[in-house]
Scaffold this motif. Structure first.
Motif, PDB file in Angstrom:
ATOM      1  N   ALA A 168      24.969  17.723  79.308  1.00 47.47           N
ATOM      2  CA  ALA A 168      25.282  16.578  78.427  1.00 47.47           C
ATOM      3  C   ALA A 168      24.110  16.193  77.505  1.00 47.47           C
ATOM      4  O   ALA A 168      24.110  15.933  76.479  1.00 47.47           O
ATOM      5  CB  ALA A 168      26.020  15.408  78.947  1.00 47.47           C
ATOM      6  N   VAL A 169      22.939  16.112  78.188  1.00 49.37           N
ATOM      7  CA  VAL A 169      21.574  15.771  77.650  1.00 49.37           C
ATOM      8  C   VAL A 169      21.350  16.892  76.701  1.00 49.37           C
ATOM      9  O   VAL A 169      21.044  16.707  75.444  1.00 49.37           O
ATOM     10  CB  VAL A 169      20.542  15.507  78.691  1.00 49.37           C
ATOM     11  CG1 VAL A 169      19.162  15.717  77.965  1.00 49.37           C
ATOM     12  CG2 VAL A 169      20.650  14.274  79.336  1.00 49.37           C
ATOM     13  N   ALA A 170      21.624  18.094  77.005  1.00 50.95           N
ATOM     14  CA  ALA A 170      21.293  19.409  76.198  1.00 50.95           C
ATOM     15  C   ALA A 170      21.977  19.356  74.928  1.00 50.95           C
ATOM     16  O   ALA A 170      21.591  19.640  73.705  1.00 50.95           O
ATOM     17  CB  ALA A 170      21.301  20.561  76.687  1.00 50.95           C
ATOM     18  N   ALA A 171      23.432  18.956  75.120  1.00 54.45           N
ATOM     19  CA  ALA A 171      24.406  18.824  73.879  1.00 54.45           C
ATOM     20  C   ALA A 171      23.921  17.658  73.032  1.00 54.45           C
ATOM     21  O   ALA A 171      24.010  17.832  71.780  1.00 54.45           O
ATOM     22  CB  ALA A 171      25.685  18.659  74.410  1.00 54.45           C
ATOM     23  N   ALA A 172      23.342  16.671  73.409  1.00 58.67           N
ATOM     24  CA  ALA A 172      23.178  15.650  72.461  1.00 58.67           C
ATOM     25  C   ALA A 172      21.903  15.929  71.998  1.00 58.67           C
ATOM     26  O   ALA A 172      21.832  15.811  70.573  1.00 58.67           O
ATOM     27  CB  ALA A 172      22.632  14.219  73.596  1.00 58.67           C
ATOM     28  N   LEU A 173      20.819  16.846  72.534  1.00 59.79           N
ATOM     29  CA  LEU A 173      19.636  17.135  71.865  1.00 59.79           C
ATOM     30  C   LEU A 173      19.946  18.216  70.824  1.00 59.79           C
ATOM     31  O   LEU A 173      19.188  18.267  69.989  1.00 59.79           O
ATOM     32  CB  LEU A 173      18.777  17.300  72.803  1.00 59.79           C
ATOM     33  CG  LEU A 173      17.855  16.272  73.871  1.00 59.79           C
ATOM     34  CD1 LEU A 173      16.982  16.784  74.746  1.00 59.79           C
ATOM     35  CD2 LEU A 173      17.529  15.078  72.990  1.00 59.79           C
ATOM     36  N   ASP A 174      20.928  18.935  71.097  1.00 59.68           N
ATOM     37  CA  ASP A 174      21.156  19.961  70.134  1.00 59.68           C
ATOM     38  C   ASP A 174      22.074  19.598  69.039  1.00 59.68           C
ATOM     39  O   ASP A 174      22.286  20.421  68.088  1.00 59.68           O
ATOM     40  CB  ASP A 174      21.829  21.221  70.932  1.00 59.68           C
ATOM     41  CG  ASP A 174      21.102  22.103  71.748  1.00 59.68           C
ATOM     42  OD1 ASP A 174      19.821  21.983  71.872  1.00 59.68           O
ATOM     43  OD2 ASP A 174      21.724  22.693  72.673  1.00 59.68           O
ATOM     44  N   GLY A 175      22.381  18.323  69.068  1.00 58.18           N
ATOM     45  CA  GLY A 175      23.239  17.776  68.090  1.00 58.18           C
ATOM     46  C   GLY A 175      24.858  18.285  68.050  1.00 58.18           C
ATOM     47  O   GLY A 175      25.695  18.015  67.208  1.00 58.18           O
ATOM     48  N   ARG A 176      24.979  18.681  69.225  1.00 57.05           N
ATOM     49  CA  ARG A 176      26.717  19.394  69.699  1.00 57.05           C
ATOM     50  C   ARG A 176      27.304  17.811  69.980  1.00 57.05           C
ATOM     51  O   ARG A 176      28.809  18.123  69.433  1.00 57.05           O
ATOM     52  CB  ARG A 176      26.616  20.111  70.779  1.00 57.05           C
ATOM     53  CG  ARG A 176      26.078  21.471  70.264  1.00 57.05           C
ATOM     54  CD  ARG A 176      26.102  22.587  71.377  1.00 57.05           C
ATOM     55  NE  ARG A 176      25.054  22.695  72.291  1.00 57.05           N
ATOM     56  CZ  ARG A 176      25.391  22.203  73.520  1.00 57.05           C
ATOM     57  NH1 ARG A 176      26.441  22.061  74.059  1.00 57.05           N
ATOM     58  NH2 ARG A 176      24.232  22.024  74.337  1.00 57.05           N
ATOM     59  N   ILE A 177      26.870  17.003  70.524  1.00 57.72           N
ATOM     60  CA  ILE A 177      27.643  15.641  70.650  1.00 57.72           C
ATOM     61  C   ILE A 177      26.884  14.595  69.708  1.00 57.72           C
ATOM     62  O   ILE A 177      25.594  14.704  69.988  1.00 57.72           O
ATOM     63  CB  ILE A 177      27.873  15.253  72.036  1.00 57.72           C
ATOM     64  CG1 ILE A 177      26.565  15.015  72.803  1.00 57.72           C
ATOM     65  CG2 ILE A 177      28.878  16.413  72.621  1.00 57.72           C
ATOM     66  CD1 ILE A 177      26.735  14.652  74.220  1.00 57.72           C
ATOM     67  N   GLN A 178      27.559  13.741  69.169  1.00 57.84           N
ATOM     68  CA  GLN A 178      26.857  12.733  68.234  1.00 57.84           C
ATOM     69  C   GLN A 178      27.210  11.353  68.288  1.00 57.84           C
ATOM     70  O   GLN A 178      26.817  10.522  67.596  1.00 57.84           O
ATOM     71  CB  GLN A 178      27.064  13.490  66.664  1.00 57.84           C
ATOM     72  CG  GLN A 178      26.601  14.875  66.348  1.00 57.84           C
ATOM     73  CD  GLN A 178      26.856  15.096  64.935  1.00 57.84           C
ATOM     74  OE1 GLN A 178      26.557  14.412  64.157  1.00 57.84           O
ATOM     75  NE2 GLN A 178      27.664  16.331  64.488  1.00 57.84           N
ATOM     76  N   ASN A 179      28.294  11.118  69.202  1.00 59.10           N
ATOM     77  CA  ASN A 179      28.768   9.670  69.439  1.00 59.10           C
ATOM     78  C   ASN A 179      27.417   8.930  69.985  1.00 59.10           C
ATOM     79  O   ASN A 179      26.777   9.200  70.799  1.00 59.10           O
ATOM     80  CB  ASN A 179      29.611   9.781  70.490  1.00 59.10           C
ATOM     81  CG  ASN A 179      30.234   8.296  70.784  1.00 59.10           C
ATOM     82  OD1 ASN A 179      29.717   7.621  71.435  1.00 59.10           O
ATOM     83  ND2 ASN A 179      31.344   7.943  70.251  1.00 59.10           N
ATOM     84  N   ALA A 180      27.232   7.995  69.157  1.00 58.35           N
ATOM     85  CA  ALA A 180      25.894   6.999  69.425  1.00 58.35           C
ATOM     86  C   ALA A 180      25.672   6.513  70.572  1.00 58.35           C
ATOM     87  O   ALA A 180      24.810   6.647  71.507  1.00 58.35           O
ATOM     88  CB  ALA A 180      25.564   6.055  68.363  1.00 58.35           C
TER      89      ALA A 180
END
Length: 219
Positions: A168-180
């Motif tokens: 989940a952290v990797a997805a956030a940093l990659d911009g794949r999840i963007q919900n604040a």
């Protein structure tokens, strides 16, 4: 006006502002929240600002024994996406505390209860345009829960997914999840884990930021 933060990171903190509201006008009575226009004194000036008058919200980062976080994919019409979110909901039940609200949302959206609760983060989501205050709880030692709530509309398609926290952290940093809220929560959980969870606060602490945002200006 101070231009530098006080010395020492432990002293760095948001401060409630004492401004005189001269007039507060309800512009739009919404289905979920309202739009309000305030006229207030600011120094020697008189300013007018429109903002979304929001009841506040809670969210829950549920973490299981395998270090996985619970995520839900949900359609959000304003952005035209099915984004990945942690369970969350409005503080729209009179007299309900943030903790009770979070426990309710975890049961209603994910059919779960938790034995261990703490405060992970407090957020103002968009302070330039809304009064919304968000408290994000961390829930551990989770179990299945039974309840009478029936999910409908967008919530009817909710399917919980357990995702490794590191993914989940990797997805956030990659911009794949963007919900604040989701991005903030998974990054904060990773930081809290690195600190052996010492940063997690007591789940029953008063929510003064929400009280200030809601109670001192709206009529």
């Amino acid at each position: 006006m101070r231009n530098e933060p006080p010395a020492g990171s432990e002293q760095l903190a948001d401060e409630p502002a004492d401004v005189v509201v001269l007039d507060s006008e309800l512009l739009v009575r919404g289905h979920v929240w309202d739009v309000r226009r305030d006229t207030f004194e600011f120094g020697d000036a008189e300013l007018v600002r429109d903002y979304l008058d929001h009841p506040g919200a809670v969210a829950v980062l549920a973490l299981d024994a395998e270090d996985r976080v619970l995520l839900i994919q949900q359609y959000r019409h304003a952005i035209g996406h099915r984004d990945w979110e942690i369970p969350a909901g409005l503080m729209d039940m009179p007299g309900e505390s943030g903790l009770v609200g979070a426990q309710r949302e975890l049961a209603e959206e994910a059919d779960l209860r938790a034995e261990s609760w703490g405060i992970l983060l407090d957020l103002f989501l968009s302070p330039g345009g809304t009064s919304e205050a968000m408290r994000i709880f961390i829930a551990r030692d989770v179990h299945e829960a039974t309840h009478d709530y029936v999910r409908s509309e967008e919530e009817a398609e909710l399917v919980p997914h357990w995702v490794p926290l590191d993914d989940a952290v990797a997805a956030a940093l990659d911009g794949r999840i963007q919900n604040a809220v989701t991005v903030s929560a998974v990054l904060a959980a990773a930081a809290a884990r690195a600190a052996s969870w010492r940063t997690v606060r007591d789940a029953d602490l008063p929510w003064t930021a929400r009280a200030a945002a809601r109670g001192e200006r709206s009529s």
